[in-house]
Design an enzyme around this catalytic site. Structure first.
Site, PDB file in Angstrom:
ATOM      1  N   ALA A 194      54.439  38.533  46.631  1.00  0.00           N
ATOM      2  CA  ALA A 194      53.198  39.238  46.275  1.00  0.00           C
ATOM      3  C   ALA A 194      52.299  38.325  45.454  1.00  0.00           C
ATOM      4  O   ALA A 194      52.785  37.480  44.675  1.00  0.00           O
ATOM      5  CB  ALA A 194      53.496  40.522  45.509  1.00  0.00           C
TER       6      ALA A 194
ATOM      7  N   THR B 177      43.766  33.062  51.094  1.00  0.00           N
ATOM      8  CA  THR B 177      44.156  31.716  50.673  1.00  0.00           C
ATOM      9  C   THR B 177      45.565  31.389  51.137  1.00  0.00           C
ATOM     10  O   THR B 177      45.845  30.274  51.601  1.00  0.00           O
ATOM     11  CB  THR B 177      44.071  31.587  49.143  1.00  0.00           C
ATOM     12  OG1 THR B 177      42.732  31.836  48.732  1.00  0.00           O
ATOM     13  CG2 THR B 177      44.480  30.198  48.679  1.00  0.00           C
TER      14      THR B 177
ATOM     15  N   SER C  75      38.040  37.965  53.187  1.00  0.00           N
ATOM     16  CA  SER C  75      37.539  36.781  52.480  1.00  0.00           C
ATOM     17  C   SER C  75      36.069  36.891  52.088  1.00  0.00           C
ATOM     18  O   SER C  75      35.273  36.004  52.338  1.00  0.00           O
ATOM     19  CB  SER C  75      37.743  35.537  53.368  1.00  0.00           C
ATOM     20  OG  SER C  75      37.533  34.351  52.628  1.00  0.00           O
TER      21      SER C  75
ATOM     22  N   ARG D  87      47.652  25.231  57.230  1.00  0.00           N
ATOM     23  CA  ARG D  87      47.447  23.794  57.000  1.00  0.00           C
ATOM     24  C   ARG D  87      48.765  23.038  56.829  1.00  0.00           C
ATOM     25  O   ARG D  87      48.832  21.841  57.097  1.00  0.00           O
ATOM     26  CB  ARG D  87      46.559  23.583  55.762  1.00  0.00           C
ATOM     27  CG  ARG D  87      45.087  23.929  56.015  1.00  0.00           C
ATOM     28  CD  ARG D  87      44.184  23.375  54.920  1.00  0.00           C
ATOM     29  NE  ARG D  87      44.412  24.003  53.627  1.00  0.00           N
ATOM     30  CZ  ARG D  87      43.735  25.058  53.182  1.00  0.00           C
ATOM     31  NH1 ARG D  87      42.792  25.603  53.941  1.00  0.00           N
ATOM     32  NH2 ARG D  87      43.990  25.557  51.997  1.00  0.00           N
TER      33      ARG D  87
ATOM     34  N   TYR E 281      27.626  13.024  26.500  1.00  0.00           N
ATOM     35  CA  TYR E 281      26.586  13.304  25.510  1.00  0.00           C
ATOM     36  C   TYR E 281      25.307  12.541  25.791  1.00  0.00           C
ATOM     37  O   TYR E 281      25.291  11.329  25.993  1.00  0.00           O
ATOM     38  CB  TYR E 281      27.063  12.961  24.097  1.00  0.00           C
ATOM     39  CG  TYR E 281      25.911  12.842  23.124  1.00  0.00           C
ATOM     40  CD1 TYR E 281      25.080  13.948  22.882  1.00  0.00           C
ATOM     41  CD2 TYR E 281      25.624  11.647  22.482  1.00  0.00           C
ATOM     42  CE1 TYR E 281      23.996  13.849  22.027  1.00  0.00           C
ATOM     43  CE2 TYR E 281      24.543  11.542  21.619  1.00  0.00           C
ATOM     44  CZ  TYR E 281      23.734  12.636  21.396  1.00  0.00           C
ATOM     45  OH  TYR E 281      22.653  12.543  20.559  1.00  0.00           O
TER      46      TYR E 281
ATOM     47  N   CYS F 262      33.033  38.992  43.688  1.00  0.00           N
ATOM     48  CA  CYS F 262      32.315  38.842  42.423  1.00  0.00           C
ATOM     49  C   CYS F 262      30.801  38.797  42.602  1.00  0.00           C
ATOM     50  O   CYS F 262      30.056  38.935  41.628  1.00  0.00           O
ATOM     51  CB  CYS F 262      32.778  37.577  41.709  1.00  0.00           C
ATOM     52  SG  CYS F 262      34.542  37.589  41.314  1.00  0.00           S
TER      53      CYS F 262
ATOM     54  N   GLY G 152      47.985  38.137  43.619  1.00  0.00           N
ATOM     55  CA  GLY G 152      46.704  38.783  43.349  1.00  0.00           C
ATOM     56  C   GLY G 152      46.735  39.845  42.272  1.00  0.00           C
ATOM     57  O   GLY G 152      47.601  39.854  41.374  1.00  0.00           O
TER      58      GLY G 152
ATOM     59  N   LYS H 182      28.303  15.615  18.130  1.00  0.00           N
ATOM     60  CA  LYS H 182      29.475  16.402  17.746  1.00  0.00           C
ATOM     61  C   LYS H 182      29.337  17.739  18.460  1.00  0.00           C
ATOM     62  O   LYS H 182      28.602  18.623  18.028  1.00  0.00           O
ATOM     63  CB  LYS H 182      29.520  16.562  16.228  1.00  0.00           C
ATOM     64  CG  LYS H 182      30.752  17.271  15.722  1.00  0.00           C
ATOM     65  CD  LYS H 182      30.959  17.048  14.214  1.00  0.00           C
ATOM     66  CE  LYS H 182      29.790  17.520  13.402  1.00  0.00           C
ATOM     67  NZ  LYS H 182      29.997  17.347  11.950  1.00  0.00           N
TER      68      LYS H 182
END
Length: 817
Positions: free
Chosen positions: A280, A14, A38, A21, A427, A42, A282, A435
């Site tokens: 640093a 990242t 990259s 950019r 809702y 997970c 992460g 609620k």
């Protein structure tokens, strides 16, 4: 400007992308010691489990595609071995040929991540013992599972990754057991929130060994034996180590960078280390927690990605963007359930000395009258004065992520429980309720702050001094007859006002209902009629029973392949009269609907009931025991519980009446004499070895037989301390009934037993636990003799005479020893 980035996953990738950019002319070099950058860390367990079919989907970017798009020099198989801050250069070693070279920098970013904890357990380096941290680890595990089709596995560690691995291996058809040294899974959560997950393990037939650490791994033939500290041995075809991770700080330490209190790399609010121009991000950094202010480490992808973007801007534009820290928002899918946490728990706040209150809410994922609503539990922690929200935990089947995100947003913005009340959610009946559960949590918290009722945790309730407390059950008599707390008095909510004279004003009133709502209403009635010390059990009987029951699920799976090893499906049943939909109803709704429906069918006919209240799985079994109807089958499928009940006639002695279980043996263990205790367990283990069901009821002196040799020191009153000093501390200290001779007889007996290869009493007790013998400690005897639950061996249930008599009713042999 020349930037060097060490580490190409999450934070490192990242940072590199954002740098390009915002600075097209910069020279950017990224080093990664492995072949991949990259990648979706997970997602690794789900690829092993076959949920994610294609390996390529895990690789968000390849070195070639990432380098081409962002014009970055990506060097894989390149390990940075040292940093020279004075010369502003690093030494790099090729992982392919071992050659080294140096590279200079203007600014250096460290993103080495974390490494798996691998303690020095004997046998930990045996074949077929794996860790899971990267794509290479994943490939090894996936190949092993695909190629060898293992039958059994043990996952060591019950954190997020450990539980996700257990779920995915179970999904693949592997018989899984999870071993965890802590007393619960997901140790970052509060105990009563984790308890539903433990019960879910039982529903799924997955072994769970809590409060038990691995002592040794042994290779025995084709399997690995996992030897636990308790002495239990689990056999498995392979092992997954998920004991935890630690920040990879080797490079930083050797370069002289400051290491923080938690062992992570110290960084300032701009993510710069103690050395200028070295930054640093992460899993390797520590940063003050936004609530406690204490240094913490967040092993999470989300914070790492946010840090990367902030850091890139600071290196290009100057130190203008501050990193505010992570509140540790995390979520995991555990079989059919979802569990999430954000902010600080009760346990964490208590450890830091931060004053707080908590409340628990049970609610549906959407409107109960719309099909498919599932129950969830929310627990929030908050400041008792300002109402600042400190933390939230959510567990359920649907909609957990949505509520967790709302709680996290309020906490991250230093919001309060009043902000929860004001959340305007989308809702419609298929999506929520008018609620929402987070609104309700805010309302509950306000009621506590205003003193409208006093919450009572299940653990404080369990430690009540009974003579000082009046326990009031405000559920219906039907619910009370199915399952109740032993010393409770039942006055249902709608009849409280006409029975006020039955409730003492000189005692603390502890109220409970099914999930807490009726208890709150009862508390308000009593408070306004002059009762001062009124408490409501948080989460009601549902949370209390789950939190106080046995949390482990001791299963010993065989590694030998069987012909028909598929999960048994629900039997095909001809439901003659009706199917009842109780989905969306909270306790006691499903049971009341079941009672109403069973009255409408004939004896011998069957009724199918579907419900989404998690407690219904156990409630329906208890209801059938009490009413005499037969529970034909029950199944929990993704949170929808289906039960089939056959209607029995209770008042006639005919073939439809349930028969006494001829294989059930019961005994009362009254004595703590060593020889009598030995006789008890010889008979009990013998019966269990013949396939008999055995219940042992320990009362008065018999309680000394089941005391834990490593029992903790607990606070007792004067009489309790006197009893404690006069009674044996555990089974190894018991005396003989005759010829004890000041302990000499006991020693002679032990030597004689050893000489004749007779198991010691302690071994017999362990065998009884492993055989599934139901050991019940008499609550009344415990109160009289000052014995507390924490002093007893693991696996003993606490009960009363009613529990024993229920077992004895089904027994054809009852002994008093």
């Amino acid at each position: 400007m020349k930037y060097l980035i060490v580490g190409g996953v999450a934070g490192g990738a990242t940072t590199a992308a954002r740098l390009r950019r915002v600075d097209e002319k910069a020279e950017i070099i990224m080093f990664e010691k492995g072949p991949h950058i990259s990648y979706a860390n997970c997602g690794l367990p789900y690829y092993i489990g076959g949920v994610i079919k294609e390996r390529e989907k895990l690789l968000v970017q390849t070195p070639e595609s990432f380098g081409s798009r962002f014009n970055i020099d990506i060097r894989v198989f390149s390990m940075v071995t040292s940093i020279n801050p004075d010369k502003k250069e690093v030494t790099v070693q090729s992982m392919k040929n071992g050659e080294t070279y140096t590279e200079t920098y203007d600014k250096l970013v460290l993103s080495p991540g974390a490494s798996p904890v691998k303690p020095p357990i004997p046998g930990i380096d045996l074949p077929n013992i794996f860790t899971l941290r990267n794509v290479e680890d994943t490939d090894k595990i996936k190949s092993f599972v695909d190629d060898t089709t293992p039958r059994t596995a043990v996952v060591v560690g019950a954190g997020f990754i450990g539980l996700e691995m257990a779920e995915n291996l179970h999904h693949r058809g592997v018989k899984v057991s999870v071993v965890e040294a802590a007393p619960q899974v997901m140790n970052m959560m509060d105990s009563e929130v984790a308890a539903p997950l433990h019960h879910h393990f039982k529903e799924k037939g997955v072994g769970l060994f809590l409060k038990d650490a691995v002592k040794e791994f042994k290779k025995v033939g084709d399997v690995i034996e996992v030897v636990l500290s308790s002495g239990k041995i689990i056999q498995a075809d392979f092992i997954i180590l998920s004991i935890g991770v630690k920040p990879d700080t080797t490079l930083a330490r050797e370069a002289g960078l400051k290491i923080g209190e938690t062992g992570g790399v110290w960084v300032d609010e701009y993510l710069q280390t103690s050395v200028k121009d070295v930054y640093a991000v992460g899993d390797s950094i520590e940063f003050p927690h936004p609530i406690s202010g204490k240094p913490t480490i967040a092993f999470l992808a989300g914070p790492a990605n946010r840090q990367g973007r902030i850091l890139a801007d600071n290196m290009v534009y100057g130190h203008n963007r501050k990193y505010k820290g992570s509140i540790g928002t995390a979520i995991a899918k555990v079989f059919d359930m979802t569990a999430g946490i954000t902010g600080m728990t009760h346990r964490g706040l208590k450890a830091e000395g931060i004053k707080h209150d908590c409340t628990i809410v049970h609610a549906g994922s959407h409107a109960g009258y719309y099909p498919g609503a599932m129950q969830m539990m929310l627990k929030i922690s908050f400041d008792p004065k300002s109402g600042r929200l400190y933390g939230g935990q959510v567990i359920g089947y649907k909609g957990v992520d949505k509520r967790l995100d709302l709680l996290a947003t309020v906490i991250k913005n230093n919001g309060t429980i009043y902000d929860l009340q004001e959340i305007e959610h989308a809702y419609a009946p298929p999506f929520s309720s008018a609620k929402d559960p987070v609104n309700q949590a805010g309302y509950n918290a306000e009621n506590i702050i205003k003193g409208l009722f006093k919450p009572l945790s299940p653990f404080k309730f369990d430690k009540r001094i009974k003579k000082d407390v009046f326990v009031l059950d405000v559920r219906t008599p039907e619910e009370f007859s199915i399952d109740a707390i032993e010393d409770a008095v039942n006055i249902e909510l709608d009849k409280i006002r006409e029975n006020l004279d039955q409730i003492p004003k000189d005692k603390k009133i502890m109220i409970y209902c099914g999930v807490g709502l009726r208890g709150y209403v009862a508390a308000r009635i009593l408070k306004q009629h002059g009762f001062d010390e009124v408490y409501n059990l948080s989460g009601g009987l549902k949370v209390y029973k789950q939190a106080m029951s046995e949390q482990s699920n001791i299963l010993f799976h065989t590694h030998i392949e069987q012909k028909n090893d598929e999960k048994p499906s629900m039997p095909k049943i001809d439901v003659k009269s009706m199917a009842v939909d109780a989905c969306g109803l909270q306790c006691p709704g499903p049971i009341l609907k079941l009672k109403e429906s069973i009255d409408a069918i004939e004896y011998g006919e069957r009724l199918e009931v579907k419900a989404t209240d998690p407690g219904f799985f156990n409630d329906v079994a208890s209801w059938c025991k009490v009413t005499g109807h037969r529970l034909v089958s029950r199944e929990n499928n993704a949170g929808e519980i289906t039960a089939v009940i056959e209607k029995f006639r209770k008042d006639e002695n005919n073939s439809t009446l349930p028969k006494s279980d001829a294989d059930h043996k019961t005994m009362v263990v009254f004595s703590d004499d060593m020889d009598r205790a030995l006789a008890s367990f010889v008979i009990a283990n013998g019966a269990a070895s013949m396939g008999k069901k055995v219940t042992m009821f320990f009362t008065f002196w018999g309680l000394n037989v089941i005391k834990d040799v490593n029992r903790p020191k607990v606070k007792k009153d004067m009489m309790g301390n006197m009893f404690d000093k006069m009674m044996p501390g555990h089974a190894g200290k018991l005396k003989l009934s005759n010829m004890n001779m000041g302990g000499m007889g006991r020693r002679m007996m032990k030597l004689r037993m050893k000489d004749k290869n007779v198991d010691a009493l302690e071994t017999m007790i362990q065998q009884a636990k492993e055989s599934g013998i139901n050991m019940i400690a008499c609550q009344m005897s415990m109160d009289i003799m000052g014995v507390q639950k924490e002093e007893l061996i693991e696996g003993v249930n606490i009960g009363g005479v009613a529990n024993y008599l229920e077992e004895a009713e089904q027994s054809n042999l009852n002994l008093f020893i």
